[in-house]
Design a protein around this motif. Sequence first.
Motif, mmCIF file in Angstrom:
data_model
loop_
_atom_site.group_PDB
_atom_site.id
_atom_site.type_symbol
_atom_site.label_atom_id
_atom_site.label_comp_id
_atom_site.label_asym_id
_atom_site.label_seq_id
_atom_site.Cartn_x
_atom_site.Cartn_y
_atom_site.Cartn_z
ATOM 1 N N PRO A 45 8.099 16.188 44.558
ATOM 2 C CA PRO A 45 8.728 15.483 45.785
ATOM 3 C C PRO A 45 8.011 15.673 46.698
ATOM 4 O O PRO A 45 7.122 14.546 47.471
ATOM 5 C CB PRO A 45 10.050 15.753 46.230
ATOM 6 C CG PRO A 45 10.615 16.613 44.860
ATOM 7 C CD PRO A 45 9.117 16.775 44.022
ATOM 8 N N ASN A 46 7.549 17.658 47.552
ATOM 9 C CA ASN A 46 7.057 17.431 48.207
ATOM 10 C C ASN A 46 5.011 17.717 48.273
ATOM 11 O O ASN A 46 5.390 18.536 47.366
ATOM 12 C CB ASN A 46 7.549 18.544 49.341
ATOM 13 C CG ASN A 46 6.979 19.305 50.347
ATOM 14 O OD1 ASN A 46 5.624 18.828 50.544
ATOM 15 N ND2 ASN A 46 8.087 19.659 51.341
ATOM 16 N N LYS A 47 5.092 16.018 48.002
ATOM 17 C CA LYS A 47 3.488 16.933 47.684
ATOM 18 C C LYS A 47 2.416 17.544 48.595
ATOM 19 O O LYS A 47 1.376 17.980 47.677
ATOM 20 C CB LYS A 47 3.127 15.733 47.837
ATOM 21 C CG LYS A 47 3.833 14.267 46.631
ATOM 22 C CD LYS A 47 3.372 13.495 45.945
ATOM 23 C CE LYS A 47 4.142 12.539 44.602
ATOM 24 N NZ LYS A 47 5.100 13.015 44.580
ATOM 25 N N ARG A 71 -1.958 9.718 42.222
ATOM 26 C CA ARG A 71 0.005 9.898 41.480
ATOM 27 C C ARG A 71 0.049 8.457 40.897
ATOM 28 O O ARG A 71 -0.837 8.173 40.175
ATOM 29 C CB ARG A 71 0.067 8.680 43.351
ATOM 30 C CG ARG A 71 -0.187 8.024 43.512
ATOM 31 C CD ARG A 71 0.506 7.115 44.649
ATOM 32 N NE ARG A 71 -0.808 5.855 44.870
ATOM 33 C CZ ARG A 71 -0.561 4.723 44.678
ATOM 34 N NH1 ARG A 71 0.509 4.808 43.844
ATOM 35 N NH2 ARG A 71 -0.505 4.393 45.115
ATOM 36 N N HIS A 75 4.733 3.990 41.113
ATOM 37 C CA HIS A 75 6.261 4.749 41.789
ATOM 38 C C HIS A 75 5.208 5.170 43.265
ATOM 39 O O HIS A 75 4.747 5.870 43.884
ATOM 40 C CB HIS A 75 6.211 6.286 41.393
ATOM 41 C CG HIS A 75 7.425 7.085 41.447
ATOM 42 N ND1 HIS A 75 8.453 6.807 41.305
ATOM 43 C CD2 HIS A 75 7.864 8.416 42.076
ATOM 44 C CE1 HIS A 75 9.095 7.630 41.461
ATOM 45 N NE2 HIS A 75 9.168 8.217 42.330
ATOM 46 N N SER A 77 6.461 7.274 46.397
ATOM 47 C CA SER A 77 7.304 8.709 47.003
ATOM 48 C C SER A 77 8.506 8.549 48.078
ATOM 49 O O SER A 77 7.593 8.177 49.434
ATOM 50 C CB SER A 77 6.183 10.277 47.304
ATOM 51 O OG SER A 77 6.579 10.822 47.753
ATOM 52 N N ARG A 78 9.090 9.040 47.732
ATOM 53 C CA ARG A 78 10.546 9.090 49.067
ATOM 54 C C ARG A 78 9.693 9.895 49.846
ATOM 55 O O ARG A 78 11.081 10.452 50.524
ATOM 56 C CB ARG A 78 11.319 8.655 48.548
ATOM 57 C CG ARG A 78 11.877 7.563 47.850
ATOM 58 C CD ARG A 78 12.961 7.538 47.192
ATOM 59 N NE ARG A 78 13.391 8.568 46.202
ATOM 60 C CZ ARG A 78 14.775 8.143 45.219
ATOM 61 N NH1 ARG A 78 15.728 7.753 45.353
ATOM 62 N NH2 ARG A 78 14.742 9.408 44.595
ATOM 63 N N ASN A 79 9.902 11.492 49.339
ATOM 64 C CA ASN A 79 9.755 12.669 49.998
ATOM 65 C C ASN A 79 8.536 13.149 51.517
ATOM 66 O O ASN A 79 8.024 13.925 51.820
ATOM 67 C CB ASN A 79 10.193 13.766 49.467
ATOM 68 C CG ASN A 79 11.730 13.215 48.545
ATOM 69 O OD1 ASN A 79 12.080 13.825 49.444
ATOM 70 N ND2 ASN A 79 11.328 12.855 47.139
ATOM 71 N N THR A 80 7.238 12.342 50.448
ATOM 72 C CA THR A 80 6.117 12.015 51.487
ATOM 73 C C THR A 80 5.763 11.757 52.311
ATOM 74 O O THR A 80 5.389 10.257 51.692
ATOM 75 C CB THR A 80 4.904 13.002 50.574
ATOM 76 O OG1 THR A 80 5.716 13.647 49.476
ATOM 77 C CG2 THR A 80 3.741 12.897 50.937
ATOM 78 N N MET A 85 0.067 9.445 51.655
ATOM 79 C CA MET A 85 -0.595 8.938 50.316
ATOM 80 C C MET A 85 -1.329 7.647 50.178
ATOM 81 O O MET A 85 -2.397 7.972 49.757
ATOM 82 C CB MET A 85 1.570 8.591 49.738
ATOM 83 C CG MET A 85 2.341 9.288 49.712
ATOM 84 S SD MET A 85 2.347 11.243 48.375
ATOM 85 C CE MET A 85 1.681 10.260 46.481
ATOM 86 N N TYR A 89 -3.909 10.209 48.631
ATOM 87 C CA TYR A 89 -3.586 9.706 46.841
ATOM 88 C C TYR A 89 -4.279 8.371 46.220
ATOM 89 O O TYR A 89 -4.209 7.663 46.880
ATOM 90 C CB TYR A 89 -2.072 9.815 46.776
ATOM 91 C CG TYR A 89 -1.813 11.271 46.454
ATOM 92 C CD1 TYR A 89 -1.374 11.630 45.306
ATOM 93 C CD2 TYR A 89 -1.444 12.195 47.632
ATOM 94 C CE1 TYR A 89 -1.363 13.149 45.581
ATOM 95 C CE2 TYR A 89 -1.013 13.402 47.963
ATOM 96 C CZ TYR A 89 -1.469 14.119 46.337
ATOM 97 O OH TYR A 89 -0.139 15.152 46.480
ATOM 98 N N ALA A 108 8.570 18.600 37.824
ATOM 99 C CA ALA A 108 9.076 16.944 38.155
ATOM 100 C C ALA A 108 10.871 17.268 38.105
ATOM 101 O O ALA A 108 10.933 17.431 37.443
ATOM 102 C CB ALA A 108 8.824 15.433 38.321
#
Length: 306
Positions: A45-47, A71, A75, A77-80, A85, A89, A108
Motif C-alpha cells: 500500500p505505501n509504495k 504496478r 489496479h 493504488s489508494r494509499n500512494t 504513481m 510507475y 500485499a
Amino acid sequence: MPIKIPDTLPARQTLEREGVIVMRETDAVRQDIRPLRIGLLNLMPNKIDTETQLARLFGATPLQIELTLLRISNHVSRNTPADHMASFYRPWDDVRTERFDGFVITGAPVERLPFEHVTYWDELRRVFDWTQTHVHRCFNICWAAQASLHHFYGVPKHELPHKASGVFQHRCLAPASPYMRGFSDLFTVPVSRWTELRRADVERHAGLEILAESNETGLCLIDDARHRSLQMFNHLEYDTTTLSDEYHRDSAKDPATPLPQYYFPNDNANQPPPNRWRGNAHLLFGNWINEIYQTAPFELAEIAAA
C-alpha cells in the motif's frame, strides 16, 4: 557501483543522506558497461516506503543497477499519491515485451483472502508465467512468495490463529546455497504475516529447497530452482521502525493488539527498537544480485533462452 533511479524519486534524497551512491542518467550512459536491469512490481500500500527499502539494498551492491518501478495494470493504488504513481510507475502491460535480469514482487495486504478472490489475481498469474520467458531470476516477498508457489505448484496457504509479528531467530539449512553464502547458523528476520506455508506441503514437490526456517514461525526462505525464483515469506527489507509503525497503527484500532515479539526493548512500545537484521538483509540481496551477475547473459534478448 550505484543504483540508477529517477532524479525526482523521493527515495533518492533518503538514500543520499544514508550514503548510498545514486547515479544520474547522464552519468550512467557514460559508463561502458551494461547495468543489471531489475524490475520491482510493488504491491504494497505505501509504495514510497517499500521502494526506498528495496532501492537501499540494491544500491549497496557493487554493480550498477537500473531499477524499473511497476504496478498492476488495472489496479488503482489508494494509499500512494496519484502523481507519484503517474511519474514513476509503469503498468506491467507496458513492459510485457521487455526483459529483465531480475524481478522482485512484493507482499500485499491481501493474504487472508483466497488467492482467487484477489482482484488482480489473474493478471498476477500472467506475470508469473511471463517471468519464465522474460526474466532471468525472480525474488518474491511474503504474500507474493506464497502466491508464486500456489500458482506453480498448488501449495496451499494456511491462516494462523494470530498474526506472526516480531523479529525471530532463524536457522540456515543450506549453507552451500549461493543465496546463503556468509550467513550465520542462526540469524534474525522480521516477520509480519497472518498466514503460512507448511513444510509438509512444500516437501511434496521435488526441487523446492528450504534454505531457512524458524522454530517459532516456520518456513522463511525457499529456492525454487525450476522457476529461477527465490521465495522469502518474511521481511528482511523492513526499516527499523516498520514493525513499530504497524503495531501502533493496529493498536489504535484494537488496543488488544499484541506487541511484536523480540522487538521492543523490555517489551516497551515507547522505546526505540534496535535493528538486528540489517546485515542479513544486505547479505541476502547481495547474494541474489551476485548470482544474477554470474549467470545472466550479456544480451538481454538472450534471457528467454538462458
